[in-house]
Design a protein around this motif. Structure first.
Motif, PDB file in Angstrom:
ATOM      1  N   THR A   1       0.833  -1.194   0.000  1.00 28.36           N
ATOM      2  CA  THR A   1       0.000   0.000   0.000  1.00 28.36           C
ATOM      3  C   THR A   1       0.879   1.259   0.000  1.00 28.36           C
ATOM      4  OG1 THR A   1      -1.670  -1.210   1.215  1.00 28.36           O
ATOM      5  CG2 THR A   1      -1.839   1.178   1.281  1.00 28.36           C
TER       6      THR A   1
ATOM      7  N   GLN B   1     -12.784  -2.556  -7.671  1.00 28.71           N
ATOM      8  CA  GLN B   1     -11.980  -2.789  -8.880  1.00 28.71           C
ATOM      9  C   GLN B   1     -12.618  -2.132 -10.096  1.00 28.71           C
ATOM     10  OE1 GLN B   1     -11.523  -6.922  -8.116  1.00 28.71           O
ATOM     11  NE2 GLN B   1      -9.297  -6.765  -7.907  1.00 28.71           N
TER      12      GLN B   1
ATOM     13  N   ILE C   1     -12.165   1.672  -9.787  1.00 29.13           N
ATOM     14  CA  ILE C   1     -10.764   2.065 -10.037  1.00 29.13           C
ATOM     15  C   ILE C   1     -10.512   2.074 -11.549  1.00 29.13           C
ATOM     16  CG2 ILE C   1      -8.345   1.337  -9.745  1.00 29.13           C
ATOM     17  CD1 ILE C   1      -9.271   0.187  -6.945  1.00 29.13           C
ATOM     18  N   GLU C   2     -11.046   1.068 -12.239  1.00 29.66           N
ATOM     19  CA  GLU C   2     -10.866   1.006 -13.706  1.00 29.66           C
ATOM     20  C   GLU C   2     -11.500   2.211 -14.381  1.00 29.66           C
ATOM     21  OE1 GLU C   2     -10.986  -3.738 -14.049  1.00 29.66           O
ATOM     22  OE2 GLU C   2     -12.125  -2.672 -15.614  1.00 29.66           O
TER      23      GLU C   2
ATOM     24  N   ASN D   1      -9.281   5.233 -13.599  1.00 30.45           N
ATOM     25  CA  ASN D   1      -8.012   5.160 -14.342  1.00 30.45           C
ATOM     26  C   ASN D   1      -8.244   5.504 -15.809  1.00 30.45           C
ATOM     27  OD1 ASN D   1      -6.496   2.321 -12.547  1.00 30.45           O
ATOM     28  ND2 ASN D   1      -6.713   4.433 -11.983  1.00 30.45           N
TER      29      ASN D   1
ATOM     30  N   SER E   1      -5.180   8.685 -11.649  1.00 29.43           N
ATOM     31  CA  SER E   1      -4.287   7.566 -11.334  1.00 29.43           C
ATOM     32  C   SER E   1      -4.634   6.966  -9.973  1.00 29.43           C
ATOM     33  CB  SER E   1      -2.829   8.022 -11.350  1.00 29.43           C
ATOM     34  OG  SER E   1      -2.576   8.754 -10.185  1.00 29.43           O
ATOM     35  N   SER E   2      -4.259   5.709  -9.802  1.00 28.65           N
ATOM     36  CA  SER E   2      -4.563   5.007  -8.552  1.00 28.65           C
ATOM     37  C   SER E   2      -3.880   5.662  -7.363  1.00 28.65           C
ATOM     38  CB  SER E   2      -4.140   3.537  -8.651  1.00 28.65           C
ATOM     39  OG  SER E   2      -4.961   2.894  -9.591  1.00 28.65           O
ATOM     40  N   SER E   3      -2.786   6.405  -7.613  1.00 25.96           N
ATOM     41  CA  SER E   3      -2.083   7.058  -6.497  1.00 25.96           C
ATOM     42  C   SER E   3      -2.947   8.137  -5.842  1.00 25.96           C
ATOM     43  CB  SER E   3      -0.771   7.672  -6.976  1.00 25.96           C
ATOM     44  OG  SER E   3      -1.053   8.689  -7.909  1.00 25.96           O
TER      45      SER E   3
ATOM     46  N   ILE F   1      -6.241   7.574  -5.197  1.00 25.44           N
ATOM     47  CA  ILE F   1      -7.482   6.932  -4.749  1.00 25.44           C
ATOM     48  C   ILE F   1      -7.317   6.281  -3.382  1.00 25.44           C
ATOM     49  CG2 ILE F   1      -9.246   5.210  -5.324  1.00 25.44           C
ATOM     50  CD1 ILE F   1      -8.475   5.547  -8.287  1.00 25.44           C
TER      51      ILE F   1
ATOM     52  N   LEU G   1      -4.345   0.034  -2.006  1.00 23.89           N
ATOM     53  CA  LEU G   1      -4.667   1.461  -1.866  1.00 23.89           C
ATOM     54  C   LEU G   1      -5.017   1.769  -0.408  1.00 23.89           C
ATOM     55  CD1 LEU G   1      -6.802   2.086  -5.094  1.00 23.89           C
ATOM     56  CD2 LEU G   1      -4.359   2.402  -4.720  1.00 23.89           C
TER      57      LEU G   1
END
Ligand code: 9MG
Length: 278
Positions: A2, A170, A173-174, A177, A182-184, A186, A216
């Motif tokens: 994480t 998931q 997040i998709e 993205n 970006s996932s950073s 979230i 995350l």
């Protein structure tokens, strides 16, 4: 692994130790503190106290999300949250998150200085993903909710509460993205009390560490909720011990941010836990 920090507009939030997020409801009807901080002077006094007590984030909300809550108009929500965000950022060195599901409130809050968006509807309302995509330094907390606040406790159903919520994350997040978020940026929150029975809430709490697989940061809100009151048969103002136990169990299982009403007590609990973990 994480992420160990969260990039906010003007600072990096170090997630190597857990953070306490103090709740500031500027609403007339929230379940625990509705009406108490509706007046801006009272709101700022409460912020001053929470910051002195160790909160590093203040979560400002202008719409109650308790079960059965009525919707709030865009104008009312903006009038409630925007002046308070501006005043907090003017007077205190603290991160501000805004608890909203409306795209316009997100954007006006960011322009007023909000550092984080906290959305119990996980950016599913129209225009929300687009607003977040426009502000690349603003992180967002995606919360899981089954149904809508007015009816969510009627008959929540899951095949497996953890697996179903992970699949929802998931998928969200998709979507984010693909929109360039970006996932950073979230954080995830399984949404205790939002379309979950008592048994489902406690199963979720027992299995919280499974969410670490998504890599995350986890934000958790259990403070004074019905899952404490119904288990212990306690009124809202008697749920402190249960809330502290839940906060500690969450952090032990990897939660990075704990959203609470009772800041000093939660800070103490986390200090005791940190002393043991070192
Ligand atoms: C606004 N709000 C009320 N409860 C919450 C919870 O559990 N998590 C998050 N992220 N927000 C909440």
């Amino acid at each position: 692994m994480t992420a160990t920090f969260l990039q906010c507009p003007k600072t990096r939030l170090d997630l190597s130790t857990p953070h306490v997020m103090g709740i500031l409801n500027v609403t007339p009807d929230s379940f625990s503190d509705g009406g108490k901080f509706f007046n801006p002077t009272d709101a700022l006094k409460q912020v001053e106290q929470m910051v002195a007590d160790g909160a590093t984030i203040i979560d400002v909300g202008g719409e109650s999300t308790r079960p059965g809550a009525q919707d709030v108009s865009l104008e009312d929500e903006l009038n409630r949250v925007v002046p308070v965000i501006k005043a907090i950022k003017q007077h205190f060195d603290v991160l501000v998150s805004v608890d909203t599901s409306k795209a316009q409130v997100m954007e006006q809050s960011i322009l007023a200085g909000a550092d984080i968006i906290n959305d119990v509807r996980a950016l599913q309302n129209e225009g929300c993903v687009e607003v977040l995509a426009k502000y690349p330094k603003v992180p967002v907390c995606l919360m899981h909710m089954q149904g809508l606040p007015r009816t969510m406790q009627d008959n929540p159903q899951y095949q497996d509460v953890v697996t179903d919520i992970m699949a929802f994350f998931q998928q969200r997040i998709e979507v984010l993205n693909s929109a360039g978020i970006s996932s950073s940026r979230i954080m995830l929150d399984p949404g205790f009390g939002f379309g979950k029975t008592l048994a489902q809430n406690y199963e979720l709490l027992a299995r919280l560490s499974e969410f670490e697989a998504l890599g995350l940061p986890l934000l958790i809100g259990i403070s004074r909720k019905s899952m404490i009151g119904n288990l212990l048969n306690r009124e809202v103002n008697q749920r402190l011990a249960g809330s502290l136990a839940a906060a500690m169990l969450s952090v032990q299982q990897g939660a990075k941010i704990i959203r609470v009403h009772d800041v000093p007590q939660t800070v103490d609990v986390l200090k005791v836990l940190a002393a043991v973990q070192q």
